[in-house]
Structure formats: C-alpha cells, structure tokens
Scaffold this motif. Structure first.
Motif: not given
Length: 772
Positions: A148-153, A531-536, A159-165
């Motif tokens: 589980k990598a750190a989220l990219p900066a 998580q999928f459908v809530m993402s931007a 724009w981002v809604k959750n971690e996927i974005d």
C-alpha cells in the motif's frame, strides 16, 4: 558578425545539445525512469526482442542462453568464452548490451534473420541504465505481495474525491493530459444506476436527484442503489460467467438441470454483502466447514456448473478427469487470474508452473465423490451426485432467499468429500489413463508457499491459502475484475492472465493500494464498489476531444469517463424496464422468452425435455435477462449477438463486438417491438401534447431530456408515420400485433402505431444501450 547572429548560433548549439540529450534518454518525450524496473521497463523489451531465442522455450533456445531468469543470465556464456550476458554495473562488458548497440549485422542482436527488429535508442538506453544500476532481476510483479504505497502528491485537491483519484491524476499529468469535467447529473445518474443495478433510473429518481442541491446528493443516490435488490442481480452476472452457469448439461443430449438455487444464493450473497473471503471459502469448501449449513453447502455448486455427459458408451473415468480439469481451470482463471491449465500436459511455457504443480492443485478437487457417468441414458436427472436436497422447510427458514413456488423438493449438484483419499498422479500429456508420478495436494508454489503445518491438504486448506492476506493474487485479481466491470478495461487488461504473458498493470500502485485496502477493510465488496463510483475518475464526462482521442484512444489513463455498450442481459433489461414490462421478481427458475423457431430442434439428439423449445408465457416473458434459460448447445441467440458468454467454460471478460446483427435485433426483436407498443399505448392514453409524450418516452429510455433538435427530429418522424398510417399505406393493426402482452383497446390504434415506431427509434439510439 552581428550580436544577433552570435545569439542565434549559441541558441541553436545549446538547443542541439538538449535535443541530443533527450533523444538518448527518452522516447516520445518521456525521460528514462529514475530507477529502472526489470518487471516494468526491461522485461517487456527482452520479451519482445530476445525471449524468442533466449527465453523459456527450451526447443527454440539458442546458444544455451536464457535471459528470462537470473540464474542463467549471470553465468559465463557457453559459446563466447570469458563473456557474460550481463555484468552488473558494467554495460560495456555485458555481451547483451554490446550486441544490441552494435551496427555490425554479423554481431548485432537480434540477428537480422530473426525479423524481430533492432532495439531503438530508448530501449538501448533502458537496458544500459538497468545494467549500470546493477542489472537486478525481480520476482514477477503479480507473484510479489501488494504494497500500500503512499498517495501521490497533488496540488489539484479540488478535483480529487477519494484515494483513487490521487493515483489516476498523477498518471494523467505524467502523460500530459488533463481530467475531464464531471458529467452532467442526468448522464451521471444513468451511468451509476446501470452500473449498480443494471437498470435505468426511474423518472422519480431522476427528478429527485436533479432537484437535490445538497453537497451529498450523489452519495445519497449511490447508497439507495447499493441497497436495491437489483444490485445483487447486477453483481451476480459477472460471477455467473466465471462459474460457467447454465441450465443444461451440454454435450449431445444436453438435458435440463436444476442449478438455479445456487444462482439465487449468489444474488443473495451480493445483496447481503458477504465478505469476499467467506464468499470464496464457501464456494471452494463450504461442505467441509465445521457444522456446515445447507447454505454453505449450496455455495459449493459453483464448482459443479460444468458440462456433464449423459451419453451411453462413455468411459466414466475419462469424463471424471475432464470434470476435475474444468474445476482446476475455473479456480486458476476465475479466482487466481492465471493460465494454470497450460501446465496440464507439460511445464508452463512462460510462467513458473511445473506440470507437477498443476496436478498438485488438481488433487484438491480429485477427492470429491462425483463420478464420470451415472444413470441411464434414457432417463436424465436434474442433478448429479453428490446432491443437496432442499425441501419446503429449508426454504421457509434457512434458505428463504430461494424463490420456488412449488412445495416439492429441489436437488442441486454440490461438492462432497470422499472418506478415503484418492491418489493423484501427474498424467502424461494430460491423458486420463496415463498416470506417472504420484503427487499430494498443494497450491501453486510460485504464487505462495503452501505450508502444510498451517493448511490441511484438502479444499479447506486450499480455501484458507486462497484468502490468506499474504496471497499476492486473490485480492488483486478480484479488484481488477470489478475495475473492468465499472471502467470497461482492467488495470491489468488481460483480466484472466496475471502471468508473464499477461499485460502489465497501467496503474500498478493503484491496483496494489486497492487490493491491500480491500483486505484491510474485511474484504467488503460494497465498500469497494462505492469507492469506485464515488471517485472523481468515475464521475468524469465521457466527452472526448480530438487531442485526447489521439493521445489515448483506449482511455487507458482515464482522463475521461467510461463509455461502452452495456452487457447483453442489460440491453434486454433496459427495454423491459423503461416500457414498464419488467417483472421484478428476484430469483427463481430460468425462463424461456421469445426465440426464433427451430433453433433447438435443429441441434438436438431428439432425447429429453429440451429437444424442442417450449416458450413460456405471462410474467415469465418479462423477466430480467440473467434469468433467460441457457441451453449450452444453443445459447439464447439475441444475447449471443450482444456478446453474452455461452457459458461452456469459465470466462472473466466478454468480447466486445459491433455488428449489423445487433442493429437488426434492436429493430426487429419481438421484445423490443412489444415494449415499444406497450409504452406507446400507455402514453397515448395520457393527457398532454405529443411532444410531451415523446419527451417522456425519451427520458424513460435514454434517461435525460431530449434537446430541441432531437425532439424536432422525433416529432417530424412521428408526423410522417402518423400520415402513413392514416392514409392506410401502413397497417396500424398489423404493426401493433406483436407480443403476448394484452392489447390496450382504449388506445387509438393509429396514434399508438405512430408513437410505437417513434419509441422503437429511441430504443435504437446508440446512447440507449451505451454507458457513458
């Protein structure tokens, strides 16, 4: 010389240096990675240019050199004394680098006669930098545990809604693209409703969502859809393909069987949000759990959905082995995402799977009670031993999700373990009667060690090994399958092959993050879907510019919303639902709707109840597509044309075709025409202008209001058809005479026929059956 000319010369000089520097370190403007990865940067080059002669295939290997494994790549070359293929840190002393960078046709590799083509400057630079950095080989990415990598900066927090974005936006920017704006409310609602339920939203839901101005309006809709019973039906469809579910046995006689109670369980499991680890454990070994319930035993019918022969004169052991081979393949492809079946006859050509590994996996299923042939050729049975019997008492209490109106008993083919251990052997060339070396049950060592101190050598042990959080494949494979279902393309495109010949993940860090997060949160499927459908990323508009289409035609990097045709079953569901014909009964036996005459009759042995097609009537004509009766030798034709699985083997990803036959079905299929007629007659009886009725039909079918131009085109067409019917150039009664649903005698036939043809035109719009 003027100062201007001096400036120009100096400018061009330095520009040339920059250009040369970039040409040596980049391809298509992309600089070399800071750290070269063997799996993601080097191996694709070697696989494309070198493995044909220096890879895993011993029969085609030249110079006794293998470059796909470190053990061979770092030993002295047998045909070039004192030389090594790779010398870590020293590309100039590495024979591979010297040959790929040589211009001498007699020395360079790949050799001209191989017709593989030379490496380009970028590829040579990658190999050189990799050697300089130590020429480090890596375990195949899919067989190493996810991290589980750190989220990219990112600076674009709006724009981002959750971690996927975070991961998607990072890749979008890396490729020089920009994300699209959010889809408008109407299109977004259609997308998420069809993705979560397989059905279009109701007019009430459309109005409520459009009028809801709250910040969490979209999330409220998502939660409503996730708790709709249709969610379980939608999610079950993909697993039915994996499970090769059908309503007949296949082979020549192809008689009826009763596996549909397992389908009812599957829908129930998704609606009840059974965690994925339990979902798999029950299907692999539910019968072996301590104090197993009938529900847990029923789940094992997953592995009994394969074809069965009822023909006389067969060799029972040959077919018993065939059934076990099918189970092994289904487990490997559907759950593990690997092509383990390629090791049935010999060691795998590309992946580190020995033939012995294959039969060790095979051994888990080889101890079940089923036989290769049972019974009388003149009398078919609806289920084969071992059986689960379900009576009315079971249905009223524990198995109340099974939809069966009769009070009689049901029998379902399930798994059952023998009391004594059956010996398993490696079969020479995979032939049933050619046993060689005996093996014991064990999972695939290249994926993860099967610790016999931790796991028993039976299906319970296999299930525990499969859902162990250290297993590198299970979570990744399922997350990727669901990603494919929602975004139209898996993060790993080769959904059923995570091996060496499979595609590399486009977003490896995202796939690993999602896999680990999925396990950390209890293998919660609904949470993952949300998580999928809530993402931007998911909410983006599917509109595409010429620049984006040229830069990323397949939308690999997701700089726009998903856009693709709906699965075959949902094409039918949209037609029935929007017209008001859909019968929303959950579960139950399969049904036989309209079908062209003579299909079953032309492909039958003449024996059994399925020798002729006996169409159902009443409500059975208007059930969801997933309940359509599937005869393995003659699958439902209209759904086959829309790329539905024929269910004769495990399938993790359907084909996507676009043919004229699909248009012909939408124009002429009795279900589509009947739906057009029924909706037309309902609207004719309503008060209001024709334009309002057409717009209402458009909203019901396309899930948005028609534009002025669209409405004008449809009104003009309606007017033309109305005139033709009034002038008796077209026969209104004949046009309306389609389908068994009761004709509305109150509705004016001429007005109804004209509106019916207009509605049929709306059903034939590409947007109607396209997500996005």
């Amino acid at each position: 010389m003027s100062s201007f000319r001096v400036f120009v010369i100096v400018f061009l000089f330095f520009a040339g240096i920059i250009f040369l520097s970039q040409s040596c370190n980049s391809k298509d403007g992309n600089a070399l990675p800071k750290t070269i990865s063997y799996n993601f940067d080097v191996r694709p080059i070697l696989s494309d240019k070198c493995f044909a002669c220096h890879g895993p295939d011993a029969n085609k290997r030249k110079a006794k050199l293998r470059l796909d494994i470190a053990d061979s790549a770092f030993v002295p070359l047998k045909e070039t004394k004192g030389a090594f293929a790779f010398v870590p840190g020293k590309p100039e002393e590495s024979e591979v680098f010297k040959r790929i960078s040589s211009s001498d046709p007699g020395y360079q590799m790949p050799a001209p006669e191989s017709h593989l083509g030379l490496l380009n400057e970028h590829e040579i630079a990658v190999i050189k930098k990799w050697i300089k950095q130590g020429a480090k080989y890596e375990k195949h990415w899919a067989f190493a545990g996810p991290v589980k990598a750190a989220l990219p900066a990112t600076e674009d927090k709006k724009w981002v809604k959750n971690e996927i974005d975070y991961f998607i936006l990072d890749k979008i920017k890396e490729k020089g693209l920009t994300p699209s704006e959010e889809a408008d409310k109407e299109r977004l609602l259609k997308r998420v409703s069809e993705d979560l339920t397989g059905l279009p939203p109701s007019l009430q839901m459309m109005d409520d969502f459009i009028n809801d101005k709250s910040a969490n309006a979209y999330e409220k809709v998502v939660d409503i859809l996730l708790h709709n019973s249709a969610y379980g039906e939608k999610m079950a469809l993909h697993w039915l393909d994996i499970a090769r579910y059908a309503d007949s046995y296949g082979y020549q006689d192809d008689n009826i069987r009763t596996q549909w109670p397992w389908r009812d369980w599957l829908i129930h499991a998704f609606n009840d949000n059974l965690s994925y680890d339990k979902f798999l454990t029950w299907q692999i070994a539910g019968d072996m759990l301590p104090n197993a319930t009938k529900e847990q035993v029923l789940a094992t019918a997953f592995f009994r959905n394969h074809k069965y022969t009822e023909e006389g004169g067969v060799v029972p052991e040959e077919y018993r082995i065939e059934y076990i081979l099918d189970k092994t393949k289904t487990y490997g492809k559907g759950i593990m995402g690997i092509t383990i079946e390629c090791a049935q006859c010999h060691d795998h050509k590309y992946d580190p799977f020995k033939q012995k590994d294959y039969y060790s996996l095979f051994a888990f299923f080889n101890n079940t009670k089923e036989v290769g042939y049972e019974g009388d050729v003149s009398q078919s049975k609806p289920a084969k031993n071992p059986l689960l019997t379900i009576d009315d008492k079971d249905r009223q209490k524990l198995l109340n999700f099974i939809n069966f109106k009769d009070t009689g008993k049901l029998t379902v083919s399930v798994l059952g373990e023998r009391d004594t251990l059956r010996k398993t052997y490696v079969l020479n060339r995979g032939v049933y009667d050619a046993p060689t070396v005996q093996v014991s049950a064990a999972a695939i060592p290249a994926v993860m060690k099967f610790d016999t101190l931790q796991y028993p050598r039976n299906r319970l042990g296999l299930a525990a090994w499969t859902v162990n959080k250290k297993n590198p494949l299970t979570a990744r494979v399922f997350v990727n399958q669901l990603w494919h279902e929602f975004f139209g393309r898996g993060i790993v495109k080769s959904t059923g092959d995570f091996g060496m010949q499979g595609e590399l993940p486009t977003h490896p860090e995202l796939l690993d993050w999602l896999a680990v997060d999925f396990m950390e949160h209890g293998w919660d499927i609904k949470r993952l879907v949300k998580q999928f459908v809530m993402s931007a990323t998911y909410r983006q508009s599917a509109k595409v510019t010429e620049e984006k289409l040229k830069a990323d035609p397949e939308n690999i990097y997701l700089s726009r919303g998903p856009r693709f045709r709906l699965p075959a079953e949902f094409v039918r569901d949209i037609v029935l639902s929007s017209s008001g014909l859909l019968v929303r009964t959950l579960g139950g036996p399969s049904v036989k709707p309209y079908q062209p005459k003579g299909l079953w009759e032309s492909a039958t042995s003449g024996r059994g109840v399925l020798a002729t097609y006996k169409q159902d009537h009443g409500d059975s004509l208007y059930r969801r597509g997933m309940y359509t009766f599937i005869k393995l030798t003659v699958p439902p034709p209209s759904m086959t044309m829309f790329d539905a699985s024929n269910r004769d083997q495990c399938e993790v990803k359907r084909l996507k075709t676009n043919t004229p036959l699909q248009a012909l079905i939408m124009m002429n299929d009795p279900t589509v025409l009947e739906a057009s007629r029924v909706l037309a007659q309902k609207l004719v009886n309503e008060q209001g202008a024709v334009s309002d009725k057409i717009n209402k039909a458009f909203r019901l079918i396309v899930c948005r209001k028609a534009t002025e131009q669209e409405l004008k085109i449809l009104q003009d067409y309606y007017g033309e058809q109305l005139q033709l019917f009034k002038e008796k150039k077209l026969d209104a009664q004949l046009t309306l005479k389609v389908g068994e649903y009761k004709m509305d005698e109150k509705a004016d036939p001429v007005l109804s026929a004209a509106l019916m043809k207009t509605i049929n035109t709306i059903y034939n719009l590409e947007e109607t059956i396209t997500k996005g």
